[in-house]
Design a protein around this motif. Sequence first.
Motif, short mmCIF file in Angstrom:
data_model
loop_
_atom_site.label_atom_id
_atom_site.label_comp_id
_atom_site.label_asym_id
_atom_site.label_seq_id
_atom_site.Cartn_x
_atom_site.Cartn_y
_atom_site.Cartn_z
N ARG A 99 8.74 7.90 0.16
CA ARG A 99 8.12 8.62 -0.96
C ARG A 99 6.61 8.51 -0.85
N HIS A 100 5.92 9.64 -0.76
CA HIS A 100 4.47 9.68 -0.61
C HIS A 100 3.86 10.56 -1.70
N LEU A 101 2.55 10.52 -1.78
CA LEU A 101 1.81 11.49 -2.56
C LEU A 101 1.34 12.58 -1.61
N LEU A 102 1.80 13.80 -1.84
CA LEU A 102 1.36 14.94 -1.03
C LEU A 102 0.26 15.66 -1.80
N PHE A 103 -0.88 15.83 -1.16
CA PHE A 103 -1.97 16.60 -1.75
C PHE A 103 -2.16 17.84 -0.90
N VAL A 104 -1.73 18.99 -1.44
CA VAL A 104 -1.74 20.24 -0.70
C VAL A 104 -2.96 21.06 -1.11
N HIS A 146 -8.42 2.50 -3.23
CA HIS A 146 -7.26 1.79 -3.77
C HIS A 146 -6.49 1.05 -2.68
N GLY A 147 -6.98 1.07 -1.46
CA GLY A 147 -6.31 0.38 -0.36
C GLY A 147 -5.10 1.11 0.18
N ASP A 148 -4.96 2.38 -0.14
CA ASP A 148 -3.81 3.15 0.33
C ASP A 148 -4.08 3.76 1.71
N LEU A 149 -3.01 4.13 2.39
CA LEU A 149 -3.11 4.77 3.70
C LEU A 149 -3.20 6.28 3.52
N VAL A 150 -3.90 6.94 4.43
CA VAL A 150 -4.09 8.39 4.34
C VAL A 150 -3.74 9.03 5.68
N LYS A 171 -3.38 6.02 8.20
CA LYS A 171 -4.07 4.75 8.44
C LYS A 171 -5.06 4.51 7.32
N GLY A 172 -5.69 3.36 7.34
CA GLY A 172 -6.70 3.03 6.37
C GLY A 172 -8.09 3.09 6.98
N GLY A 173 -9.11 3.01 6.12
CA GLY A 173 -10.47 2.92 6.60
C GLY A 173 -11.25 4.21 6.52
N GLU A 174 -12.57 4.08 6.34
CA GLU A 174 -13.43 5.24 6.23
C GLU A 174 -13.54 6.00 7.56
N ALA A 175 -13.55 5.27 8.67
CA ALA A 175 -13.66 5.94 9.98
C ALA A 175 -12.47 6.85 10.22
N HIS A 176 -11.29 6.39 9.81
CA HIS A 176 -10.09 7.22 9.97
C HIS A 176 -10.16 8.46 9.09
N LEU A 177 -10.61 8.29 7.84
CA LEU A 177 -10.73 9.44 6.93
C LEU A 177 -11.73 10.45 7.48
N GLU A 178 -12.83 9.98 8.04
CA GLU A 178 -13.81 10.87 8.65
C GLU A 178 -13.17 11.69 9.78
N ARG A 179 -12.31 11.04 10.60
CA ARG A 179 -11.64 11.77 11.69
C ARG A 179 -10.72 12.86 11.15
N ARG A 189 0.83 -1.19 0.00
CA ARG A 189 0.00 0.00 0.00
C ARG A 189 0.87 1.25 0.00
N GLN A 190 0.37 2.29 -0.65
CA GLN A 190 1.07 3.56 -0.70
C GLN A 190 0.50 4.48 0.39
N THR A 191 1.18 5.59 0.61
CA THR A 191 0.72 6.55 1.61
C THR A 191 0.42 7.88 0.94
N VAL A 192 -0.77 8.37 1.19
CA VAL A 192 -1.18 9.70 0.74
C VAL A 192 -1.19 10.62 1.95
N LEU A 193 -0.50 11.74 1.83
CA LEU A 193 -0.45 12.71 2.93
C LEU A 193 -1.21 13.96 2.51
N LEU A 194 -2.32 14.21 3.18
CA LEU A 194 -3.09 15.43 2.95
C LEU A 194 -2.44 16.56 3.74
N VAL A 195 -2.11 17.65 3.06
CA VAL A 195 -1.45 18.78 3.70
C VAL A 195 -2.33 20.01 3.48
N THR A 196 -2.77 20.63 4.57
CA THR A 196 -3.68 21.76 4.38
C THR A 196 -3.50 22.81 5.45
N ASP A 197 -4.02 23.97 5.14
CA ASP A 197 -3.96 25.16 5.97
C ASP A 197 -5.24 25.24 6.81
#
Length: 306
Positions: free
Chosen positions: A176-181, A116-120, A136-144, A75-83
Amino acid sequence: MASLLQRVKSKTAIFAHRKARGMLDGEYGSVFRGRSLDFDDLRAYLPGDEVRDIDWKASARHGSPLIRRYVAVRRQTVLLVTDTGRNMAAEARSGEVKKDIAVLALGVLGYLAHRHGDLVGLVCGDASSTHPLPAKGGEAHLERLLRHVDSHTTLDGAASRIQDQLDYVARNVTGRHLLFVVADELAGDPATAKLLRRLRAQHEVLWLTIRDAHLAPSGGAGEGWSPDRDPVTGPDSYSVADSSLLAPPPALSAAVAHAYEKATADRDAGRRAMLRAAGITDGEVESSGDVVTALFALLERHRRAG
């Protein structure tokens, strides 16, 4: 309290059709290059698919183009980066609160990663502090993660400074991650440009700018001004940066309105040039209605740029 992730899912209903959803998923899957993959199955070719993924022998037997699909071994890791500074609690160009648009954009990309089964994970904050939340994975984690951004972006918070969150990532995030800013209308400067080049050397980076409200409508001072926003007959307008009172468009001379438009255009050009010089694919949104199509275009441009 209504689920923020459910709101995200409802906004992506435009892509509910299987082929369209497959195209959006395909654009996301193309972002990571060089991942270890195992063959999964074949599916029909869709516009935007890589020609190199066509299985020509299977296509000849089937009578139409077929694409080889793969699954990631890891699994890959997506890092959400925001202000989450107070700038993001101000109005966007559509009149919506910018943080609502940010939460939607972060949610859509995060939900694609989940599919896609990736971690966020999440890195957010303002000029006073930066808050990392583990991937982590999962919808509950993304909601948090989405609720954290929503609850920490307030008008009485500290000023915005996305450079601090980017610096945190550069100093503390390995691999190496995907950063989404997702950020406010950042102005370009040499220090930020250097930081972006450093991040891009290690990570895949996608950048989405949420446009500010128009303070001086193009077409002349006072055009498009609504009486219920006039400081005499309605609510005052203030800058969230320093709480200063903003003059309504009717009070602006043509020269001041023109100068404002030029300064905005110069800042936008500087930001776009800085991001592209660093090799970062960028996009912009003015409203929540723009988010899904803007992300699709952002992922597609990133794939083509690679």
